[in-house]
Design a protein around this motif. Sequence first.
Motif, PDB file in Angstrom:
ATOM      1  N   ASP A   1       0.812  -1.220   0.000  1.00  0.00           N
ATOM      2  CA  ASP A   1       0.000   0.000   0.000  1.00  0.00           C
ATOM      3  C   ASP A   1       0.846   1.271   0.000  1.00  0.00           C
ATOM      4  OD1 ASP A   1       1.020   0.060   2.560  1.00  0.00           O
ATOM      5  OD2 ASP A   1      -0.915  -0.122   3.570  1.00  0.00           O
ATOM      6  N   GLY A   2       2.167   1.117  -0.088  1.00  0.00           N
ATOM      7  CA  GLY A   2       3.055   2.268  -0.171  1.00  0.00           C
ATOM      8  C   GLY A   2       3.584   2.756   1.164  1.00  0.00           C
ATOM      9  N   ARG A   3       3.069   2.212   2.250  1.00  0.00           N
ATOM     10  CA  ARG A   3       3.532   2.648   3.566  1.00  0.00           C
ATOM     11  C   ARG A   3       4.832   1.950   3.948  1.00  0.00           C
ATOM     12  NH1 ARG A   3      -1.215   1.675   7.670  1.00  0.00           N
ATOM     13  NH2 ARG A   3      -1.219  -0.314   6.526  1.00  0.00           N
ATOM     14  N   LEU A   4       5.586   2.599   4.836  1.00  0.00           N
ATOM     15  CA  LEU A   4       6.816   2.019   5.346  1.00  0.00           C
ATOM     16  C   LEU A   4       6.493   0.825   6.235  1.00  0.00           C
ATOM     17  CD1 LEU A   4       9.986   2.438   5.724  1.00  0.00           C
ATOM     18  CD2 LEU A   4       9.373   3.587   7.868  1.00  0.00           C
ATOM     19  N   ASP A   5       7.155  -0.298   5.985  1.00  0.00           N
ATOM     20  CA  ASP A   5       7.035  -1.439   6.886  1.00  0.00           C
ATOM     21  C   ASP A   5       7.714  -1.052   8.200  1.00  0.00           C
ATOM     22  OD1 ASP A   5       7.401  -3.812   8.326  1.00  0.00           O
ATOM     23  OD2 ASP A   5       7.610  -5.013   6.508  1.00  0.00           O
ATOM     24  N   PRO A   6       6.976  -1.051   9.320  1.00  0.00           N
ATOM     25  CA  PRO A   6       7.572  -0.600  10.583  1.00  0.00           C
ATOM     26  C   PRO A   6       8.764  -1.432  11.030  1.00  0.00           C
ATOM     27  CG  PRO A   6       5.426  -1.628  10.943  1.00  0.00           C
ATOM     28  CD  PRO A   6       5.559  -1.425   9.475  1.00  0.00           C
ATOM     29  N   GLY A   7       8.890  -2.650  10.496  1.00  0.00           N
ATOM     30  CA  GLY A   7      10.042  -3.474  10.850  1.00  0.00           C
ATOM     31  C   GLY A   7      11.345  -2.967  10.267  1.00  0.00           C
ATOM     32  N   SER A   8      11.280  -1.986   9.372  1.00  0.00           N
ATOM     33  CA  SER A   8      12.493  -1.449   8.750  1.00  0.00           C
ATOM     34  C   SER A   8      13.471  -0.895   9.776  1.00  0.00           C
ATOM     35  CB  SER A   8      12.144  -0.329   7.762  1.00  0.00           C
ATOM     36  OG  SER A   8      11.305  -0.780   6.728  1.00  0.00           O
ATOM     37  N   ARG A   9      12.929  -0.349  10.856  1.00  0.00           N
ATOM     38  CA  ARG A   9      13.779   0.272  11.878  1.00  0.00           C
ATOM     39  C   ARG A   9      13.074   0.141  13.215  1.00  0.00           C
ATOM     40  NH1 ARG A   9      12.661   6.664  11.087  1.00  0.00           N
ATOM     41  NH2 ARG A   9      10.414   6.453  10.877  1.00  0.00           N
ATOM     42  N   ARG A  10      13.760  -0.452  14.163  1.00  0.00           N
ATOM     43  CA  ARG A  10      13.143  -0.737  15.453  1.00  0.00           C
ATOM     44  C   ARG A  10      14.106  -0.444  16.594  1.00  0.00           C
ATOM     45  NH1 ARG A  10      11.064  -6.831  14.640  1.00  0.00           N
ATOM     46  NH2 ARG A  10      13.008  -6.993  13.464  1.00  0.00           N
ATOM     47  N   ALA A  11      13.527  -0.175  17.750  1.00  0.00           N
ATOM     48  CA  ALA A  11      14.288  -0.090  18.986  1.00  0.00           C
ATOM     49  C   ALA A  11      14.140  -1.427  19.707  1.00  0.00           C
ATOM     50  CB  ALA A  11      13.768   1.041  19.871  1.00  0.00           C
ATOM     51  N   PHE A  12      15.055  -1.718  20.598  1.00  0.00           N
ATOM     52  CA  PHE A  12      14.939  -2.948  21.361  1.00  0.00           C
ATOM     53  C   PHE A  12      13.719  -2.879  22.284  1.00  0.00           C
ATOM     54  CE2 PHE A  12      19.739  -3.019  20.859  1.00  0.00           C
ATOM     55  CZ  PHE A  12      19.700  -3.945  19.828  1.00  0.00           C
ATOM     56  N   PRO A  13      12.990  -3.988  22.423  1.00  0.00           N
ATOM     57  CA  PRO A  13      11.783  -3.992  23.259  1.00  0.00           C
ATOM     58  C   PRO A  13      12.114  -4.111  24.747  1.00  0.00           C
ATOM     59  CG  PRO A  13      12.090  -6.147  22.263  1.00  0.00           C
ATOM     60  CD  PRO A  13      13.174  -5.256  21.697  1.00  0.00           C
TER      61      PRO A  13
ATOM     62  N   HIS B   1       9.368   8.898  15.671  1.00  0.00           N
ATOM     63  CA  HIS B   1       9.757  10.290  15.860  1.00  0.00           C
ATOM     64  C   HIS B   1      10.859  10.718  14.897  1.00  0.00           C
ATOM     65  CE1 HIS B   1      12.493   7.788  18.138  1.00  0.00           C
ATOM     66  NE2 HIS B   1      13.326   8.796  18.282  1.00  0.00           N
ATOM     67  N   LEU B   2      11.425   9.771  14.144  1.00  0.00           N
ATOM     68  CA  LEU B   2      12.511  10.086  13.218  1.00  0.00           C
ATOM     69  C   LEU B   2      12.025   9.956  11.778  1.00  0.00           C
ATOM     70  CD1 LEU B   2      15.462   8.156  14.922  1.00  0.00           C
ATOM     71  CD2 LEU B   2      14.951  10.607  15.060  1.00  0.00           C
ATOM     72  N   SER B   3      12.508  10.847  10.926  1.00  0.00           N
ATOM     73  CA  SER B   3      12.117  10.819   9.522  1.00  0.00           C
ATOM     74  C   SER B   3      12.601   9.539   8.856  1.00  0.00           C
ATOM     75  CB  SER B   3      12.700  12.027   8.786  1.00  0.00           C
ATOM     76  OG  SER B   3      12.523  11.893   7.383  1.00  0.00           O
ATOM     77  N   ALA B   4      11.717   8.905   8.098  1.00  0.00           N
ATOM     78  CA  ALA B   4      12.076   7.686   7.373  1.00  0.00           C
ATOM     79  C   ALA B   4      12.938   7.994   6.153  1.00  0.00           C
ATOM     80  CB  ALA B   4      10.819   6.941   6.939  1.00  0.00           C
ATOM     81  N   GLU B   5      13.162   9.272   5.876  1.00  0.00           N
ATOM     82  CA  GLU B   5      13.963   9.669   4.714  1.00  0.00           C
ATOM     83  C   GLU B   5      15.440   9.758   5.042  1.00  0.00           C
ATOM     84  OE1 GLU B   5      12.350   9.999   1.839  1.00  0.00           O
ATOM     85  OE2 GLU B   5      10.498   9.564   2.925  1.00  0.00           O
ATOM     86  N   LEU B   6      15.792   9.659   6.309  1.00  0.00           N
ATOM     87  CA  LEU B   6      17.171   9.892   6.739  1.00  0.00           C
ATOM     88  C   LEU B   6      17.885   8.598   7.086  1.00  0.00           C
ATOM     89  CD1 LEU B   6      16.597  12.956   9.116  1.00  0.00           C
ATOM     90  CD2 LEU B   6      17.297  12.988   6.701  1.00  0.00           C
ATOM     91  N   THR B   7      19.142   8.494   6.651  1.00  0.00           N
ATOM     92  CA  THR B   7      20.000   7.407   7.110  1.00  0.00           C
ATOM     93  C   THR B   7      20.215   7.571   8.601  1.00  0.00           C
ATOM     94  OG1 THR B   7      21.129   7.281   4.975  1.00  0.00           O
ATOM     95  CG2 THR B   7      22.276   6.342   6.878  1.00  0.00           C
ATOM     96  N   GLN B   8      20.053   6.494   9.360  1.00  0.00           N
ATOM     97  CA  GLN B   8      20.108   6.618  10.813  1.00  0.00           C
ATOM     98  C   GLN B   8      20.538   5.314  11.465  1.00  0.00           C
ATOM     99  OE1 GLN B   8      15.472   6.498  11.904  1.00  0.00           O
ATOM    100  NE2 GLN B   8      15.983   7.660  10.042  1.00  0.00           N
ATOM    101  N   GLU B   9      21.202   5.456  12.614  1.00  0.00           N
ATOM    102  CA  GLU B   9      21.526   4.273  13.399  1.00  0.00           C
ATOM    103  C   GLU B   9      20.265   3.812  14.120  1.00  0.00           C
ATOM    104  OE1 GLU B   9      24.514   2.681  16.951  1.00  0.00           O
ATOM    105  OE2 GLU B   9      24.784   4.697  16.109  1.00  0.00           O
ATOM    106  N   ILE B  10      20.030   2.512  14.123  1.00  0.00           N
ATOM    107  CA  ILE B  10      18.860   1.925  14.751  1.00  0.00           C
ATOM    108  C   ILE B  10      19.317   0.806  15.691  1.00  0.00           C
ATOM    109  CG2 ILE B  10      17.299   2.487  12.865  1.00  0.00           C
ATOM    110  CD1 ILE B  10      17.681  -0.333  11.777  1.00  0.00           C
TER     111      ILE B  10
END
Length: 303
Positions: free
Chosen positions: A132-144, A173-182
């Motif tokens: 559907d064009g949305r970002l898969d939330p699994g792309s970037r996660r914090a530890f649970p 809270h972080l833009s999905a357009e930016l390279t980032q440490e996860i």
Amino acid sequence: RMETAVPQPARSPLVSVIVVSYNVKDLLLDSLPALFQRTDVPIEAIVPDNASADGSADAVEAEFPQVKVHRMRKNVGFGRAASVGLDETTGRFVLTLSPDVMVSEGCLGELADFLLVRPDAGAVGPRIIQPDGRLDPGSRRAFPTPSVAFYRVSGLSRVFPHSPRFARYNMGHLSAELTQEIDAGTAACLMFRRAALNKVGFFDPAYFMYGEDIDLCYRLKQAGWKIVYLPTAEVLHYKGESSRQVSYRMIREFHRSMRIFFNKHYRSTTPWPIARMVSAGIAARCASLLLINAMRREKWVSR
């Protein structure tokens, strides 16, 4: 379906791709041509097949002679099958790829280039897009952590999807357009540095399905490696096709993995009243999803 790719010339692979298969023949036969036709670096592909009943292994051997197929005698789960595949790989980098993932042009090259210039990175994952064009939330996660898990289970992460505190698990809270440490990506498409895997090991066989990727990323970060989300590399994920076939079992496995991760990494440092609350919360969530799923026509595993 895309046309079958012509086998690549024999070159030493830079990237070894492990595609664990379970009864998704049609998706597998679409994802493999995309993998070979859209990749601009030398690769090898290994398909550990978890005793599929739909002819997946036969079809891959017939249409892709360049792919190594390992036939499991039974469904041993994702992590164990991937580990069997790892033993047969030789590439400098190792990519885990779900058969329901279609890579885009140059994606693997971008991921590999990133690891080549960032020796501190133990793993890198792409932007994963859903149909559907949305970002898969699994792309970037914090530890649970217990607090992160509470915000997710309680629904606060949905109420406040951009909060640095409440939405931390999927980093809303972080833009999905930016390279980032996860903290962690998803094994649906995640490229690892073999040297890092040689240090910390691969997937923990205690996990049957789900959680093994977060666990591995946790161990990598504990060993000093960075995990990075790279949005310029992109894949399309037809999520959950294997899991929906046995959705009730997968719901139980998902929550079993949550318990394994918590007990392994946080139980010893969590006060017992909170630990009991975490265990009760996992059990309650599992029960509620099983009940909801029983009333749904279209099955899903988790959300």
